[in-house]
Design a protein around this motif. Structure first.
Motif, PDB file in Angstrom:
ATOM      1  N   UNK A   7       1.058  -1.098  -0.135  1.00 23.50           N
ATOM      2  CA  UNK A   7       0.129   0.063  -0.182  1.00 23.50           C
ATOM      3  C   UNK A   7       0.802   1.026   0.040  1.00 23.50           C
ATOM      4  N   UNK A   8       1.038   1.983  -1.107  1.00 23.03           N
ATOM      5  CA  UNK A   8       1.452   3.169  -1.674  1.00 23.03           C
ATOM      6  C   UNK A   8       3.007   3.282  -0.561  1.00 23.03           C
ATOM      7  N   UNK A  21       5.311   5.255  -4.383  1.00 27.08           N
ATOM      8  CA  UNK A  21       3.909   5.143  -4.195  1.00 27.08           C
ATOM      9  C   UNK A  21       3.096   3.677  -5.189  1.00 27.08           C
ATOM     10  N   UNK A  22       4.106   2.459  -4.654  1.00 25.00           N
ATOM     11  CA  UNK A  22       3.621   1.645  -5.092  1.00 25.00           C
ATOM     12  C   UNK A  22       2.932   0.422  -4.447  1.00 25.00           C
ATOM     13  N   UNK A  23       1.461   0.503  -5.343  1.00 21.63           N
ATOM     14  CA  UNK A  23       0.072  -0.361  -4.314  1.00 21.63           C
ATOM     15  C   UNK A  23      -0.216  -1.345  -5.331  1.00 21.63           C
ATOM     16  N   UNK A  56      10.239   3.619   3.014  1.00 19.16           N
ATOM     17  CA  UNK A  56      10.469   4.846   4.008  1.00 19.16           C
ATOM     18  C   UNK A  56       8.797   5.253   4.673  1.00 19.16           C
ATOM     19  N   UNK A  57       8.018   4.666   3.323  1.00 23.56           N
ATOM     20  CA  UNK A  57       6.502   5.234   3.940  1.00 23.56           C
ATOM     21  C   UNK A  57       5.501   3.896   3.544  1.00 23.56           C
ATOM     22  N   UNK A 215       7.113   2.829 -10.793  1.00 23.15           N
ATOM     23  CA  UNK A 215       5.851   3.186 -10.350  1.00 23.15           C
ATOM     24  C   UNK A 215       5.067   1.973 -10.992  1.00 23.15           C
ATOM     25  N   UNK A 216       4.008   1.293 -10.647  1.00 25.28           N
ATOM     26  CA  UNK A 216       3.327   0.787 -11.802  1.00 25.28           C
ATOM     27  C   UNK A 216       2.730   1.350 -13.012  1.00 25.28           C
TER      28      UNK A 216
END
Length: 243
Positions: A7-8, A21-23, A56-57, A215-216
């Motif tokens: 998630x993100x 920001x990969x989900x 990192x997040x 990114x995806x």
């Protein structure tokens, strides 16, 4: 609940942001192929899923484990998540059987007899039953990679991660290893694999992810994604990389 939930997720090395920001959500029994150019973030994502790189997040959960920084939790995670790399990393001074028995005995504290039974079983799964007492330097590259896969399977993982496991092999040996992966997929193993084998991804993966610039970029059922790429970036990638 997905077997793998991402998630993100953001990951940077210094000033360079590698994952942006990969989900992703992977259900039990799914086979996800990660494709894309070198530097697109594929291998980094795989290493984050197994806790080898700290994010990192964002949030990652795998097989009921929240992937974090706690060493005790990471040890639990890695009993359920196997990872196989391009390099085999077998111990040269141990036989094939001893290489496979090592982790179950040390990590899961199983008896020598049980570890041996498991080692024989997983060697049979990768077609190397007769190599139990051989040493790594007596094996071809394809056989060593199959032993590396067997070693991960001996831990009875719920999820398997494969990072370009055929990229160092010639075509004949590559086919040996891909056959093993295809058998695992047919038997319901949840798998994420970074691969440059486009034909294999199209044939075996339930879903293919095209990563681009961290990114995806595109995601979808493999046959659909390869047959009708939506973005110019994927169209160009398939044109230049398909075999």
């Amino acid at each position: 609940m997905p077997e793998v939930l991402i998630d993100n997720v953001h990951k940077s090395f210094g000033a360079v942001e590698v994952l942006k920001g990969v989900s992703l959500s992977v259900n039990r029994g799914d086979v996800f192929a990660l494709i894309g150019r070198s530097g697109s973030g594929k291998s980094t994502l795989l290493r984050c899923i197994n806790g080898l790189e700290k994010i990192n997040s964002g949030r990652i959960e795998v097989a009921g484990h929240a992937v974090g920084r706690d060493p005790k939790e990471l040890r639990k995670l890695r009993t359920d998540v196997g990872i196989v790399f391009q390099s085999y990393n077998l111990f040269p001074h141990l036989t094939v059987g001893e290489n496979i028995m090592l982790a179950p005995r040390i990590v899961k504290l199983v008896s020598k007899a049980e570890a041996k039974t498991t080692a024989e079983e997983v060697l049979g799964m990768v077609g190397l039953s007769e190599k139990f007492d051989a040493y790594p330097d007596q094996l071809s590259g394809g056989q060593q990679q199959r032993v590396a896969i067997a070693r991960s399977l001996a831990m009875r993982p719920k999820v398997m991660l494969f990072d370009e496991v055929t990229s160092a092999l010639d075509p004949e040996l590559t086919e040996e290893v891909l056959n093993v992966l295809e058998t695992l997929a047919r038997n319901g193993m949840t798998m994420l694999l970074v691969t440059h084998e486009m034909g294999f991804a199209r044939r075996v993966a339930t879903t293919t992810i095209f990563m681009h610039h961290g990114k995806i970029w595109e995601e979808g059922p493999s046959v659909e994604l390869f047959g009708r790429p939506k973005t110019p970036e994927l169209q160009q990638f398939i044109k230049s990389d398909v075999k």
